[in-house]
Structure formats: C-alpha cells, structure tokens
Design a protein around this motif. Sequence first.
Motif, PDB file in Angstrom:
ATOM      1  N   GLU A  78       0.845  -1.198   0.000  1.00 57.23           N
ATOM      2  CA  GLU A  78       0.000   0.000   0.000  1.00 57.23           C
ATOM      3  C   GLU A  78       0.875   1.242   0.000  1.00 57.23           C
ATOM      4  O   GLU A  78       1.924   1.268   0.633  1.00 57.23           O
ATOM      5  N   VAL A  79       0.426   2.267  -0.721  1.00 57.77           N
ATOM      6  CA  VAL A  79       1.145   3.531  -0.766  1.00 57.77           C
ATOM      7  C   VAL A  79       0.146   4.655  -0.537  1.00 57.77           C
ATOM      8  O   VAL A  79      -0.988   4.603  -1.003  1.00 57.77           O
ATOM      9  N   GLY A  80       0.581   5.668   0.214  1.00 61.44           N
ATOM     10  CA  GLY A  80      -0.239   6.841   0.467  1.00 61.44           C
ATOM     11  C   GLY A  80       0.392   8.062  -0.174  1.00 61.44           C
ATOM     12  O   GLY A  80       1.271   7.957  -1.039  1.00 61.44           O
ATOM     13  N   LEU A  81      -0.014   9.231   0.288  1.00 60.10           N
ATOM     14  CA  LEU A  81       0.464  10.490  -0.272  1.00 60.10           C
ATOM     15  C   LEU A  81       1.980  10.587  -0.214  1.00 60.10           C
ATOM     16  O   LEU A  81       2.584  10.428   0.842  1.00 60.10           O
ATOM     17  N   TRP A  82       2.585  10.785  -1.369  1.00 63.32           N
ATOM     18  CA  TRP A  82       4.026  10.990  -1.560  1.00 63.32           C
ATOM     19  C   TRP A  82       4.848   9.771  -1.146  1.00 63.32           C
ATOM     20  O   TRP A  82       6.062   9.821  -1.064  1.00 63.32           O
ATOM     21  N   GLY A  83       4.155   8.652  -0.892  1.00 59.31           N
ATOM     22  CA  GLY A  83       4.862   7.429  -0.557  1.00 59.31           C
ATOM     23  C   GLY A  83       5.554   6.862  -1.785  1.00 59.31           C
ATOM     24  O   GLY A  83       5.283   7.258  -2.921  1.00 59.31           O
ATOM     25  N   LEU A  84       6.435   5.927  -1.557  1.00 62.93           N
ATOM     26  CA  LEU A  84       7.203   5.310  -2.628  1.00 62.93           C
ATOM     27  C   LEU A  84       6.610   3.938  -2.947  1.00 62.93           C
ATOM     28  O   LEU A  84       6.593   3.060  -2.083  1.00 62.93           O
ATOM     29  N   ALA A  85       6.120   3.768  -4.158  1.00 69.14           N
ATOM     30  CA  ALA A  85       5.563   2.484  -4.590  1.00 69.14           C
ATOM     31  C   ALA A  85       6.695   1.498  -4.830  1.00 69.14           C
ATOM     32  O   ALA A  85       7.738   1.865  -5.362  1.00 69.14           O
TER      33      ALA A  85
ATOM     34  N   ALA B 228      13.184  20.365 -10.916  1.00 73.30           N
ATOM     35  CA  ALA B 228      12.141  21.302 -10.487  1.00 73.30           C
ATOM     36  C   ALA B 228      10.898  20.592  -9.947  1.00 73.30           C
ATOM     37  O   ALA B 228       9.913  21.258  -9.625  1.00 73.30           O
ATOM     38  N   LEU B 229      10.954  19.267  -9.803  1.00 72.71           N
ATOM     39  CA  LEU B 229       9.783  18.530  -9.319  1.00 72.71           C
ATOM     40  C   LEU B 229       9.241  19.092  -8.002  1.00 72.71           C
ATOM     41  O   LEU B 229       8.029  19.317  -7.893  1.00 72.71           O
ATOM     42  N   PRO B 230      10.071  19.367  -6.993  1.00 71.33           N
ATOM     43  CA  PRO B 230       9.517  19.920  -5.747  1.00 71.33           C
ATOM     44  C   PRO B 230       8.763  21.238  -5.956  1.00 71.33           C
ATOM     45  O   PRO B 230       7.721  21.462  -5.347  1.00 71.33           O
ATOM     46  N   GLU B 231       9.263  22.092  -6.847  1.00 68.08           N
ATOM     47  CA  GLU B 231       8.601  23.372  -7.100  1.00 68.08           C
ATOM     48  C   GLU B 231       7.280  23.168  -7.838  1.00 68.08           C
ATOM     49  O   GLU B 231       6.293  23.840  -7.554  1.00 68.08           O
ATOM     50  N   VAL B 232       7.259  22.257  -8.787  1.00 69.17           N
ATOM     51  CA  VAL B 232       6.024  21.978  -9.533  1.00 69.17           C
ATOM     52  C   VAL B 232       4.948  21.479  -8.574  1.00 69.17           C
ATOM     53  O   VAL B 232       3.810  21.954  -8.588  1.00 69.17           O
TER      54      VAL B 232
ATOM     55  N   ALA C 241       1.316  23.206  -7.322  1.00 69.29           N
ATOM     56  CA  ALA C 241       0.058  22.525  -7.624  1.00 69.29           C
ATOM     57  C   ALA C 241      -0.762  22.178  -6.394  1.00 69.29           C
ATOM     58  O   ALA C 241      -1.966  21.969  -6.494  1.00 69.29           O
ATOM     59  N   THR C 242      -0.117  22.096  -5.243  1.00 68.36           N
ATOM     60  CA  THR C 242      -0.845  21.671  -4.049  1.00 68.36           C
ATOM     61  C   THR C 242      -0.309  22.373  -2.816  1.00 68.36           C
ATOM     62  O   THR C 242       0.843  22.797  -2.780  1.00 68.36           O
ATOM     63  N   SER C 243      -1.147  22.459  -1.801  1.00 71.91           N
ATOM     64  CA  SER C 243      -0.716  23.063  -0.545  1.00 71.91           C
ATOM     65  C   SER C 243      -0.479  22.024   0.540  1.00 71.91           C
ATOM     66  O   SER C 243      -0.205  22.369   1.682  1.00 71.91           O
TER      67      SER C 243
ATOM     68  N   ILE D 131      -5.428  14.007  -3.343  1.00 73.08           N
ATOM     69  CA  ILE D 131      -4.965  15.373  -3.125  1.00 73.08           C
ATOM     70  C   ILE D 131      -5.595  16.265  -4.196  1.00 73.08           C
ATOM     71  O   ILE D 131      -5.954  15.792  -5.273  1.00 73.08           O
ATOM     72  N   LEU D 132      -5.732  17.556  -3.894  1.00 75.47           N
ATOM     73  CA  LEU D 132      -6.083  18.514  -4.939  1.00 75.47           C
ATOM     74  C   LEU D 132      -4.778  18.936  -5.592  1.00 75.47           C
ATOM     75  O   LEU D 132      -3.903  19.502  -4.940  1.00 75.47           O
ATOM     76  N   PHE D 133      -4.649  18.646  -6.871  1.00 77.03           N
ATOM     77  CA  PHE D 133      -3.437  18.976  -7.615  1.00 77.03           C
ATOM     78  C   PHE D 133      -3.856  19.907  -8.739  1.00 77.03           C
ATOM     79  O   PHE D 133      -4.616  19.515  -9.625  1.00 77.03           O
TER      80      PHE D 133
END
Length: 173
Positions: A57-64, A114-118, A122-124, A136-138
């Motif tokens: 199982e993977v959740g928010l920002w988890g690593l599959a 730039a992934l962290p900035e993108v 896109a989300t808070s 998540i709202l993206f």
Amino acid sequence: MLETMRDRGKFWTPAPGLSARIERNDFSAGFVTGLQQVLISGDLDKAAAAIAPSAREVGLWGLAEGTQTWVRFARDRALLVSTASLEIAPGWRDGYVATPCDDGYAVIDLSGPALPEVVAEATSADLEAGSPSAAILFAGVTALLYRSNPRTARLHVESPLAAYLWRWLEERK
C-alpha cells in the motif's frame, strides 16, 4: 431539435495523445501506458488478501514498490495498480467490489530537478507529513499522488480531467 444544437466540443481543449511529453531543462512530464488499474471499494483487507496479497500500500508521496501497488484514497476505496496483467472479474464478492478501470484514470509521471517546485505550485499539502490517502487537490483537481521511484512523482487523474491538468503543466513557467 438535435439539428439546431451547437457542437460545444470544439470549445474544449483537446486531450493530448498518450505519447505527449513535456521536456524542459528542469522538468519533464509524460503519460504512463500499460498499467492495469482496478478500483476496489468496500473491505480492502479482504480484497487485498484475495486479489493481490503481495501488493504494498502507498499513500500520499509514498514510494511504490514492486509490480503491484494499492493506492488508497479513502477508508474503503483504493486503486490497485499493476504493471502485470490482472485477471479480476468485475462485481461484488465477499464484502468488496472490483471495477476494472484501465481507461478511467490517466497516469502522468513528473520528474526533474524542479519537481519539488512543480508539486508545491500545484498543491498546498505537506508532503513530508504524508497521509495514508494518496488523494490530493493537484492544480485544482482531485488526483492521486505518490512516487514511482525516489525522483519521479506519479499522478492518477480521472481521464476527462487529463487535458486540463496537461495544459496546466504545459503553461507552468
């Protein structure tokens, strides 16, 4: 009456092709194809034991990890994502329902320095805090967000919203 109705489809942004890519010096995005996706609702523990006991199982920002992943987005709902073929018949069984939905969700991988900035644009959400739910709202639309490897974010968005999300990614400065 139908003859006088206007074709509103020409006002919508056309959906990008699955081979579409965004390539910039610091960021890239592309559609992921070939994944099997099954929506599971109900008793997720029973479903996991019966359908894919080795899936993680993977959740928010988890690593599959592995070839099969449970992407949870509610207490009683998850998307089983697999790189291998899934032979799961649709319908109710023993407390849960399985709904194959390979085309129900568009899958987009995002990567680059730039992934962290993108993602921050896109989300808070506080990604470091994590959550059992990957929902998540993206960029204003509901999506599932996790990582397919340490440097690549993966988004699952309902297919009708993929054109909007792609346009948002293209227009990002």
